[in-house]
Design an enzyme around this catalytic site. Sequence first.
Site, PDB file in Angstrom:
ATOM      1  CB  SER A  71      40.171  41.694  36.746  1.00 56.25           C
ATOM      2  OG  SER A  71      40.555  41.604  38.106  1.00 56.25           O
ATOM      3  CE1 TYR A  92      39.702  35.979  36.616  1.00 55.70           C
ATOM      4  CE2 TYR A  92      40.950  37.819  37.527  1.00 55.70           C
ATOM      5  CZ  TYR A  92      39.758  37.279  37.086  1.00 55.70           C
ATOM      6  OH  TYR A  92      38.612  38.055  37.086  1.00 55.70           O
TER       7      TYR A  92
END
Length: 248
Positions: free
Chosen positions: A137, A150
Amino acid sequence: MGRLEGKVAVILGVGALRNMGQAIAQRYVREGAKVVLGVRDEAGVKPFADSLGAAVVHCDITSEADLKRLMNTAVERFGRLDIAVNASGATHFAPFLEEQIEDLRRITDIQFIGTFQFIQAALRVMADGGSVIQISSVTAIALLPNHATYMATKAAGDLVVSAVAAEFGARGIRVNSIAPGPTADTPMAAPLMANPTAREQRRSATPLQRLGTADDIAEAALWLATDENFITGQVLQVNGGRAIHRLQ
């Protein structure tokens, strides 16, 4: 002849309709690859798998036994494993002081330990000259509020990729990450994209002035899977330039 003709790929993370894993699987099959899908819900994914002629194996990324069975199925059915793609992940956000240990453990199990185990399992059976691809990501380097867990686990996965690439380069195995940014059409991004204001903010903050799509990621995953590239240990920022600003 397709660019992946004769190659065998395992893809984990295809459980949601029109997600990145499914887009990658479709692209690989169009290019001639034999594909084995690792899924937690075999019945739910069966129509998609049947449309591709792909094999399906039950697999939870937190289970070493499941991952071993997934990789071995590819070898037993097709004789080899050339490509392993981990597109699994878990969305999660919380203010830092409200983060709960249960969520820390859950996200770490999936996005760090799971990533580690997935790559281990693939490398134990992969043919020399293969390709391992981890979907990371842009938030591993571009800050996003309330996403500490995350972001940290995605960044840790990228470091594992670098370490493995250095160790297994002598076998010709390429190990890389792809870092998407905000996407217009994936299930994980759907709640955010349903808000017109949030959608426009993210589009306008992207230097290429559009949101990414699952197909953008699939095209990058295709290139990394072919023998046409000379790249390993890298994080390919497929996000329209969002990584430039380092701030979501």
